[in-house]
Design a protein around this motif. Structure first.
Motif, PDB file in Angstrom:
ATOM      1  N   VAL A  89      35.649  32.542  40.116  1.00 43.61           N
ATOM      2  CA  VAL A  89      35.585  31.306  40.901  1.00 43.61           C
ATOM      3  C   VAL A  89      34.330  31.298  41.780  1.00 43.61           C
ATOM      4  O   VAL A  89      33.645  30.277  41.884  1.00 43.61           O
ATOM      5  N   GLU A  90      34.021  32.426  42.394  1.00 43.97           N
ATOM      6  CA  GLU A  90      32.835  32.503  43.240  1.00 43.97           C
ATOM      7  C   GLU A  90      31.559  32.319  42.427  1.00 43.97           C
ATOM      8  O   GLU A  90      30.631  31.652  42.871  1.00 43.97           O
ATOM      9  N   ILE A  91      31.505  32.887  41.237  1.00 39.98           N
ATOM     10  CA  ILE A  91      30.327  32.729  40.377  1.00 39.98           C
ATOM     11  C   ILE A  91      30.166  31.265  39.975  1.00 39.98           C
ATOM     12  O   ILE A  91      29.061  30.720  39.978  1.00 39.98           O
ATOM     13  N   ALA A 105      47.444  46.582  39.412  1.00 36.47           N
ATOM     14  CA  ALA A 105      47.027  45.715  38.305  1.00 36.47           C
ATOM     15  C   ALA A 105      46.963  44.260  38.760  1.00 36.47           C
ATOM     16  O   ALA A 105      46.015  43.528  38.402  1.00 36.47           O
ATOM     17  N   ILE A 106      47.922  43.828  39.556  1.00 41.42           N
ATOM     18  CA  ILE A 106      47.922  42.454  40.060  1.00 41.42           C
ATOM     19  C   ILE A 106      46.730  42.233  40.980  1.00 41.42           C
ATOM     20  O   ILE A 106      46.033  41.209  40.885  1.00 41.42           O
ATOM     21  N   CYS A 107      46.457  43.175  41.864  1.00 44.99           N
ATOM     22  CA  CYS A 107      45.306  43.058  42.768  1.00 44.99           C
ATOM     23  C   CYS A 107      43.999  42.976  41.983  1.00 44.99           C
ATOM     24  O   CYS A 107      43.125  42.171  42.305  1.00 44.99           O
ATOM     25  N   CYS A 108      43.861  43.803  40.966  1.00 40.73           N
ATOM     26  CA  CYS A 108      42.645  43.794  40.150  1.00 40.73           C
ATOM     27  C   CYS A 108      42.471  42.456  39.441  1.00 40.73           C
ATOM     28  O   CYS A 108      41.371  41.918  39.381  1.00 40.73           O
ATOM     29  N   GLU A 109      43.540  41.916  38.907  1.00 38.85           N
ATOM     30  CA  GLU A 109      43.478  40.628  38.225  1.00 38.85           C
ATOM     31  C   GLU A 109      43.096  39.515  39.187  1.00 38.85           C
ATOM     32  O   GLU A 109      42.278  38.650  38.870  1.00 38.85           O
ATOM     33  N   LEU A 110      43.669  39.538  40.383  1.00 46.97           N
ATOM     34  CA  LEU A 110      43.326  38.518  41.382  1.00 46.97           C
ATOM     35  C   LEU A 110      41.857  38.615  41.789  1.00 46.97           C
ATOM     36  O   LEU A 110      41.177  37.598  41.933  1.00 46.97           O
ATOM     37  N   ARG A 111      41.365  39.819  41.960  1.00 54.81           N
ATOM     38  CA  ARG A 111      39.949  39.995  42.310  1.00 54.81           C
ATOM     39  C   ARG A 111      39.043  39.525  41.180  1.00 54.81           C
ATOM     40  O   ARG A 111      38.011  38.898  41.414  1.00 54.81           O
ATOM     41  N   ARG A 112      39.420  39.813  39.950  1.00 56.42           N
ATOM     42  CA  ARG A 112      38.621  39.374  38.802  1.00 56.42           C
ATOM     43  C   ARG A 112      38.543  37.854  38.767  1.00 56.42           C
ATOM     44  O   ARG A 112      37.481  37.273  38.565  1.00 56.42           O
TER      45      ARG A 112
END
Length: 67
Positions: free
Chosen positions: A30-32, A18-25
């Motif tokens: 930020v990239e967008i 869940a933490i990894c998914c949140e960080l990727r989201r």
């Protein structure tokens, strides 16, 4: 006892996922934003370049008209 430890391991793995998914989201957001800012900056530079080119052409036409 064994199943309790296994359940605990599964919960910990789920929390890490869940933490990894949140960080990727958040990273995608930020990239967008970065891409959007780059596009805006490029369009702004292009617009400024066109305005300067127009002023130069107007100046040259005016100067040519005086000769």
């Amino acid at each position: 006892m064994f199943l309790d430890q296994e359940l605990k391991n599964i919960r910990e793995a789920k929390n890490r996922l869940a933490i990894c998914c949140e960080l990727r989201r958040r990273l995608v957001q930020v990239e967008i934003q970065g891409v959007g800012n780059g596009m805006r900056r490029t369009l702004s530079n292009l617009t400024l370049g066109l305005v300067v080119a127009r002023q130069i052409l107007d100046f040259l036409r005016e100067r040519k008209g005086r000769w």
